[in-house]
Design a protein around this motif. Structure first.
Motif, PDB file in Angstrom:
ATOM      1  N   ILE A   4       0.789  -1.217  -0.023  1.00  0.00           N
ATOM      2  CA  ILE A   4       0.010  -0.100  -0.120  1.00  0.00           C
ATOM      3  C   ILE A   4       0.813   0.983   0.005  1.00  0.00           C
ATOM      4  O   ILE A   4       1.657   1.384   0.811  1.00  0.00           O
ATOM      5  CB  ILE A   4      -0.820   0.076   1.114  1.00  0.00           C
ATOM      6  N   ALA A   5       0.701   2.182  -0.911  1.00  0.00           N
ATOM      7  CA  ALA A   5       1.359   3.393  -1.132  1.00  0.00           C
ATOM      8  C   ALA A   5       1.119   4.199   0.032  1.00  0.00           C
ATOM      9  O   ALA A   5      -0.072   4.713   0.089  1.00  0.00           O
ATOM     10  CB  ALA A   5       1.192   4.006  -2.205  1.00  0.00           C
ATOM     11  N   ALA A  41      -3.299  -0.533  -2.950  1.00  0.00           N
ATOM     12  CA  ALA A  41      -4.022   0.837  -2.566  1.00  0.00           C
ATOM     13  C   ALA A  41      -3.303   1.976  -2.314  1.00  0.00           C
ATOM     14  O   ALA A  41      -2.033   1.997  -2.231  1.00  0.00           O
ATOM     15  CB  ALA A  41      -4.961   0.101  -1.436  1.00  0.00           C
ATOM     16  N   ILE A  42      -4.035   2.889  -2.019  1.00  0.00           N
ATOM     17  CA  ILE A  42      -3.390   4.257  -1.802  1.00  0.00           C
ATOM     18  C   ILE A  42      -3.833   4.682  -0.166  1.00  0.00           C
ATOM     19  O   ILE A  42      -5.065   4.700  -0.135  1.00  0.00           O
ATOM     20  CB  ILE A  42      -4.040   5.342  -2.932  1.00  0.00           C
ATOM     21  N   ASP A  43      -2.949   5.173   0.475  1.00  0.00           N
ATOM     22  CA  ASP A  43      -3.308   5.431   1.718  1.00  0.00           C
ATOM     23  C   ASP A  43      -3.477   7.321   1.405  1.00  0.00           C
ATOM     24  O   ASP A  43      -2.615   7.838   1.163  1.00  0.00           O
ATOM     25  CB  ASP A  43      -2.066   5.055   2.686  1.00  0.00           C
ATOM     26  N   PRO A  71      -8.141   0.499  -4.193  1.00  0.00           N
ATOM     27  CA  PRO A  71      -8.866   0.807  -2.966  1.00  0.00           C
ATOM     28  C   PRO A  71      -8.147   1.975  -2.289  1.00  0.00           C
ATOM     29  O   PRO A  71      -6.955   2.327  -2.309  1.00  0.00           O
ATOM     30  CB  PRO A  71      -8.599  -0.476  -2.228  1.00  0.00           C
ATOM     31  N   LEU A  72      -8.766   2.713  -1.254  1.00  0.00           N
ATOM     32  CA  LEU A  72      -8.248   3.769  -0.850  1.00  0.00           C
ATOM     33  C   LEU A  72      -8.300   3.791   0.817  1.00  0.00           C
ATOM     34  O   LEU A  72      -9.561   3.230   1.318  1.00  0.00           O
ATOM     35  CB  LEU A  72      -9.298   5.069  -0.992  1.00  0.00           C
ATOM     36  N   LEU A  73      -7.230   3.818   1.217  1.00  0.00           N
ATOM     37  CA  LEU A  73      -7.325   3.839   2.834  1.00  0.00           C
ATOM     38  C   LEU A  73      -7.606   5.381   3.300  1.00  0.00           C
ATOM     39  O   LEU A  73      -6.618   6.307   3.095  1.00  0.00           O
ATOM     40  CB  LEU A  73      -6.067   3.387   3.642  1.00  0.00           C
ATOM     41  N   ILE A  74      -8.563   5.620   4.022  1.00  0.00           N
ATOM     42  CA  ILE A  74      -8.787   6.935   4.398  1.00  0.00           C
ATOM     43  C   ILE A  74      -8.052   7.092   5.750  1.00  0.00           C
ATOM     44  O   ILE A  74      -8.527   6.455   6.479  1.00  0.00           O
ATOM     45  CB  ILE A  74     -10.257   7.265   4.268  1.00  0.00           C
ATOM     46  N   ASP A  75      -7.076   7.865   5.868  1.00  0.00           N
ATOM     47  CA  ASP A  75      -6.256   7.926   7.070  1.00  0.00           C
ATOM     48  C   ASP A  75      -6.507   9.150   7.639  1.00  0.00           C
ATOM     49  O   ASP A  75      -5.612  10.338   7.280  1.00  0.00           O
ATOM     50  CB  ASP A  75      -4.857   7.754   6.470  1.00  0.00           C
ATOM     51  N   THR A  76      -7.387   9.263   8.859  1.00  0.00           N
ATOM     52  CA  THR A  76      -7.572  10.724   9.470  1.00  0.00           C
ATOM     53  C   THR A  76      -8.008  10.341  10.832  1.00  0.00           C
ATOM     54  O   THR A  76      -8.546   9.206  10.970  1.00  0.00           O
ATOM     55  CB  THR A  76      -8.204  11.597   8.707  1.00  0.00           C
ATOM     56  N   ARG A  92     -13.301   1.204  -3.378  1.00  0.00           N
ATOM     57  CA  ARG A  92     -13.492   0.417  -2.250  1.00  0.00           C
ATOM     58  C   ARG A  92     -12.591   1.361  -1.078  1.00  0.00           C
ATOM     59  O   ARG A  92     -11.594   1.884  -1.243  1.00  0.00           O
ATOM     60  CB  ARG A  92     -12.635  -0.786  -2.242  1.00  0.00           C
ATOM     61  N   VAL A  93     -13.229   1.035   0.004  1.00  0.00           N
ATOM     62  CA  VAL A  93     -12.711   2.166   1.114  1.00  0.00           C
ATOM     63  C   VAL A  93     -12.263   1.080   2.243  1.00  0.00           C
ATOM     64  O   VAL A  93     -12.991   0.232   2.584  1.00  0.00           O
ATOM     65  CB  VAL A  93     -13.840   2.923   1.661  1.00  0.00           C
TER      66      VAL A  93
END
Length: 264
Positions: A4-5, A41-43, A71-76, A92-93
């Protein structure tokens, strides 16, 4: 082991500037580079987004999705920004993530149930302290799964992050080995195939010598693969570390070996 980037970070000047002026091009260019390197996926690491968090998060989600369907990792850590991101996304989340911190249990964990999404569970105490050893990490993991179940989130939706420590910590090497043992034994402890994720770059936080930093990340990512890690969060544009990760993942498999498996 999927890569995952973690390259899209609000701490980067060009990313912060893009947000400030609402220019999606720097974000799009970076994401296209990550996708070209075969990221799984992209973080999307936006930080807390203290000012206009919902608007800022939607800006990032739209910019990223305009150039990739990964896919996206929503990182907050901001619950309002997290909800805005989950609701704005079409890809996809994976929610990244929650811990035993009360606000995250109350505000972020329910999003996984509402949207039937995977969610990362950090092995941290309610005050954000990192457990000292394997036994403490297992205790936190058990409580995370209990809290998730109480919130209506199935255990299969949880991806455990055992928290890779910086080697610069006084007990950094011991903690790094503890993380490996947790990844290796957690499925047996829980009685089902627990998925795990780890931030490789955490290991070298504060390192100033790039060559030494790369060497330690390459060695550790191989150990993570051998331990059975499912997702490695790393700099997908660092070719040496990515090659080491891919080679280690090949050795961790049980397939018949072929030299063609190794990227050129």
């Amino acid at each position: 082991m999927k890569l995952i980037a973690d390259n899209l970070r609000i701490t980067k000047t060009d990313v912060q500037d893009a947000l400030n002026v609402r220019d999606p091009r720097p974000v799009q260019d970076l994401v296209k580079l990550c996708a070209a390197k075969m990221a799984f996926a992209i973080d999307v690491n936006t930080g807390p987004l203290g000012k206009s968090p919902e608007e800022g998060m939607v800006f990032f989600i739209k910019a990223v999705e305009s150039v990739t369907n990964l896919p996206l990792l929503i990182d907050t850590s901001n619950p309002a920004a997290m909800r805005a991101g989950v609701e704005a996304a079409h890809n996809r989340v994976i929610i990244n993530g929650f811990s035993l911190e009360p606000q995250k249990i109350e505000k972020i964990l329910p999003l996984a149930q509402e949207h039937d999404a995977d969610i990362v569970g950090f092995l941290l105490y309610p005050d954000s302290r990192v457990p000292k050893d394997e036994a403490e990490r297992f205790e936190v993991a058990l409580e995370l799964f209990e809290r998730a179940e109480a919130a209506g989130v199935s255990k299969e939706r949880i991806i455990i992050d055992p928290i890779v420590p910086p080697l610069a910590w006084e007990d950094g090497i011991v903690q790094a080995r503890s993380v490996l043992n947790v990844i290796r034994t957690l499925p047996d402890l829980m009685g089902f195939p627990v998925r795990t994720i780890a931030g490789v770059s955490n290991l070298t936080t504060g390192a100033k010598d790039k060559a030494k930093k790369n060497l330690m990340e390459q060695a550790y990512v191989a150990m993570l693969a051998a331990a059975g890690l499912d997702y490695a969060l790393l700099d997908i544009l660092n070719g040496e570390t990515v090659l080491a990760a891919n080679a280690a993942a090949i050795l961790a498999r049980e397939d018949i070996f072929s030299w063609g498996m190794i990227p050129g």
